[in-house]
Design an enzyme around this catalytic site. Structure first.
Site, PDB file in Angstrom:
ATOM      1  N   ARG A  59       0.818  -1.220   0.000  1.00  0.00           N
ATOM      2  CA  ARG A  59       0.000   0.000   0.000  1.00  0.00           C
ATOM      3  C   ARG A  59       0.849   1.266   0.000  1.00  0.00           C
ATOM      4  NH1 ARG A  59      -2.603  -3.703   2.955  1.00  0.00           N
ATOM      5  NH2 ARG A  59      -1.654  -2.958   4.883  1.00  0.00           N
ATOM      6  N   GLU A  96       2.903  -5.853  13.641  1.00  0.00           N
ATOM      7  CA  GLU A  96       1.826  -5.871  14.636  1.00  0.00           C
ATOM      8  C   GLU A  96       1.240  -7.288  14.709  1.00  0.00           C
ATOM      9  OE1 GLU A  96      -1.307  -3.186  13.636  1.00  0.00           O
ATOM     10  OE2 GLU A  96      -2.352  -3.457  15.545  1.00  0.00           O
TER      11      GLU A  96
HETATM   12  P1  AMP Z   1       4.052  -1.778  11.773  1.00  0.00           P
HETATM   13  O1  AMP Z   1       5.357  -2.387  11.336  1.00  0.00           O
HETATM   14  O2  AMP Z   1       3.516  -2.436  12.991  1.00  0.00           O
HETATM   15  O3  AMP Z   1       4.155  -0.278  11.931  1.00  0.00           O
HETATM   16  O4  AMP Z   1       2.979  -2.108  10.662  1.00  0.00           O
HETATM   17  C1  AMP Z   1       2.851  -1.293   9.572  1.00  0.00           C
HETATM   18  C2  AMP Z   1       2.495  -2.064   8.338  1.00  0.00           C
HETATM   19  O5  AMP Z   1       1.453  -3.011   8.555  1.00  0.00           O
HETATM   20  C3  AMP Z   1       1.994  -1.117   7.292  1.00  0.00           C
HETATM   21  O6  AMP Z   1       2.530  -1.516   6.033  1.00  0.00           O
HETATM   22  C4  AMP Z   1       0.494  -1.257   7.322  1.00  0.00           C
HETATM   23  O7  AMP Z   1      -0.033  -1.254   6.028  1.00  0.00           O
HETATM   24  C5  AMP Z   1       0.220  -2.582   8.002  1.00  0.00           C
HETATM   25  N1  AMP Z   1      -0.720  -2.487   9.126  1.00  0.00           N
HETATM   26  C6  AMP Z   1      -0.457  -2.751  10.421  1.00  0.00           C
HETATM   27  N2  AMP Z   1      -1.522  -2.610  11.188  1.00  0.00           N
HETATM   28  C7  AMP Z   1      -2.519  -2.201  10.385  1.00  0.00           C
HETATM   29  C8  AMP Z   1      -3.890  -1.852  10.601  1.00  0.00           C
HETATM   30  N3  AMP Z   1      -4.458  -1.905  11.816  1.00  0.00           N
HETATM   31  N4  AMP Z   1      -4.616  -1.469   9.524  1.00  0.00           N
HETATM   32  C9  AMP Z   1      -4.052  -1.400   8.293  1.00  0.00           C
HETATM   33  N5  AMP Z   1      -2.775  -1.736   8.032  1.00  0.00           N
HETATM   34  C10 AMP Z   1      -2.005  -2.136   9.057  1.00  0.00           C
END
Ligand code: AMP
Length: 171
Positions: A59, A96
């Site tokens: 995305r 996450e």
């Molecule tokens: P992080 O490494 O935890 O900051 O996760 C970020 C990545 O995971 C990004 O590429 C987001 O597109 C995706 N992502 C994580 N959590 C969500 C969420 N609740 N909604 C949409 N995309 C998420």
């Protein structure tokens, strides 16, 4: 920014139970909103002499490519493990939900180039941190790390200490 926020859809329990997925497709299909997001991000960085926008699969590409165009910068994709065809450097990171590996082509960034890292959403910050470290391992200088959406309750900024962090919409 409320009019943009209203266009982001909450999808509960995707991709696993307990996660509320922030679905940006409902914003993307509105031409004025999509354009406004790109223009607002471009306004933040237009005077920063950005050489390269590095965007994160998948995305991040949606926002990174038009932003690179508006900034007169190049575009470099960071992709999940095994997708890039030429020689890469790899970084493992925590999500996450789960773990993964990201890659960048070894010749994607020249030493000293000014790099803007872009993704759709900041959650725990692991993905963006890994990307920034990949860029720095190639000699790139991080101008900022930019997101359309930030989930502030997950404190992703703490993992990005030392970098300028910009987000348009916060939850
Ligand atoms: P992080 O490494 O935890 O900051 O996760 C970020 C990545 O995971 C990004 O590429 C987001 O597109 C995706 N992502 C994580 N959590 C969500 C969420 N609740 N909604 C949409 N995309 C998420």
């Amino acid at each position: 920014m409320d009019h943009l926020k209203q266009l982001i859809r909450d999808v509960p329990d995707f991709p696993i139970p307990g996660i509320i997925f922030k679905d940006i497709t409902t914003l993307l299909k509105e031409p004025e909103a999509f354009g406004e997001v790109i223009d607002r991000l471009a306004d933040e960085f237009i005077d920063e002499n950005v050489d390269v926008v590095v965007a994160i699969e998948s995305r991040g590409f949606i926002f990174g490519a038009p932003l690179a165009y508006e900034l007169g910068a190049g575009f470099v994709p960071v992709r999940k493990f095994g997708k890039l065809p030429a020689e890469t450097v790899t970084k493992e990171y925590a999500l996450e939900y789960g773990t993964s590996s990201l890659e960048i082509h070894v010749d994607a960034i020249e030493s000293g180039q000014r790099v803007l890292v872009v993704d759709d959403l900041l959650a725990t910050g692991g993905t963006a941190r890994a990307t920034a470290e990949l860029v720095e391992s190639l000699g790139g200088e991080i101008v900022a790390v930019a997101f359309v959406v930030e989930l502030t309750f997950l404190s992703g900024r703490e993992k990005l200490q030392g970098y300028r962090v910009v987000s348009l919409i916060q939850y």
